[in-house]
Write an enzyme that holds these catalytic residues in place. Sequence first.
Site, mmCIF file in Angstrom:
data_model
loop_
_atom_site.group_PDB
_atom_site.id
_atom_site.type_symbol
_atom_site.label_atom_id
_atom_site.label_comp_id
_atom_site.label_asym_id
_atom_site.label_seq_id
_atom_site.Cartn_x
_atom_site.Cartn_y
_atom_site.Cartn_z
ATOM 1 N N SER A 14 45.091 76.951 86.161
ATOM 2 C CA SER A 14 43.876 76.920 86.963
ATOM 3 C C SER A 14 42.627 77.065 86.097
ATOM 4 C CB SER A 14 43.952 78.011 88.040
ATOM 5 O OG SER A 14 42.928 77.886 88.974
ATOM 6 N N ASP B 280 37.401 73.641 88.937
ATOM 7 C CA ASP B 280 38.087 74.328 87.844
ATOM 8 C C ASP B 280 39.179 73.416 87.306
ATOM 9 O OD1 ASP B 280 39.713 74.550 90.094
ATOM 10 O OD2 ASP B 280 40.547 76.471 89.492
ATOM 11 N N ASP C 167 42.384 72.960 87.586
ATOM 12 C CA ASP C 167 43.334 72.252 88.460
ATOM 13 C C ASP C 167 42.694 71.807 89.755
ATOM 14 O OD1 ASP C 167 43.140 74.759 89.654
ATOM 15 O OD2 ASP C 167 45.248 74.806 90.240
ATOM 16 N N ASP D 136 41.438 73.263 92.386
ATOM 17 C CA ASP D 136 41.679 73.853 93.692
ATOM 18 C C ASP D 136 40.506 74.716 94.139
ATOM 19 O OD1 ASP D 136 42.040 76.044 92.038
ATOM 20 O OD2 ASP D 136 43.986 76.630 92.877
#
Length: 451
Positions: free
Chosen positions: A104, A241, A243, A245
């Site tokens: 992440s 960010d 990833d 999400d």
Amino acid sequence: MGRLFGTDGVRGLANRDITAELALDLSVAAARVLAEEGEFAGHRPTAVVGRDPRASGEFLAAATVAGLASAGVDVFDAGVLPTPAIAFLTAASGADLGAMLSASHNAMPDNGIKFFSRGGHKLPDATEDAIEQHLRGEWKRPTGAVVGRIKPYDEGAQRYVAHLLGAIPHRLEGLHVVLDCAHGAASEVAPEAFRQAGARVTVIGADPDGLNINDGYGSTHLERLREAVPAAGADFGLAFDGDADRCLAVDGTGDEVDGDQIMAILAIDLHERGELAGDTLVATVMSNEGLLRAMQREGIAVKRTDVGDRYVLEEMRRSGFSLGGEQSGHVILLEHGTTGDGVLTGLMLAARVASTGKSMADLGACMTRLPQCLVNVPGVDKHAVDAHPVVQSAVTDEQAQLAGLGRVLLRKSGTEPVVRVMVEAPTAEHARQVADRLAQVVARELALAPA
């Protein structure tokens, strides 16, 4: 040793904590547990696997794919895509599970693995515990035609973008948006989705090389976006960010619009359109008191949960609510996705700007943030924070001195070895003073013994 799974999968330093062997073993254990729970009954199981652009994701994804296939699961390898894309594709393809290799917003040396069950939902704690118990246990390996097969999922990105475009209620023609992709998993799909939605797009932080993810760009480093938006004369900017999400925004002048403001904007939008289930927003205990006051003014209830988007989602599913999220920019629009989706959140924000004709600054002014200070205390026994008498006594004393004009929250991080001290107070200086005092208590009382 403690629980292997945190609030967002298993995460740590790649090739030391998160090794190829661990990724393979976790994948095998996940397949075995889901098989024992009856998820694979009567059919040949399938999985969708994706990753962010970290260099370590290459070998960790290979290990994950190998583990699943060795357990008799057919694998669709989606390559580099956002975490919410893998959740969506797991659901849309009818797969029995999904796996995402990502840390992440963490720096490049870290990596992690998270699993999704059928329907694209994060695994419940009980299933994660069962996976840990099955790690490296004896099992009957499939042979011959029963072993899993591996296929590329080349159409995954296009299918995800089409899903995003189908979710937004208004086209984006006339808007100029700067997108900061954190050199991460959204570097291709986010600009493509916004362009197809009609926006003029300026892109920064979209040249991943395997080593630069989250490095000075993205939702944890807004400085470049703050500069880029006014420099480009754009209406606003959005930062994802690694990833993708989560999503944060800046307005046309470069001022931040945080996750609480984003949730407020979207809650009011859905409320006005009659699409906010239960007229309720789900937020965590970290959300600012200003959000609660703004929602009360609009006739919208707020349900609070523990920190972690998984707990937000659990409450949303349990109570039938449609919108929830975190101050950090994880926002879940349950009608359109099963997890936080930064690109979808950004598109919905942009659609609100386009449909109202208001600026991002004007929309963000729907709530006034109470001054808040967050201090991370490293090098301590984070698991002792909730029960330590001296620490809890200090919290009680500081809360009493605030006399209802603010609040104090101490919690262990689910993704890092730190204790987070959060204080809200009438002024920023007051909040800082209280936070510093509590941080000193935590550091002193919970200090780890030297190795």
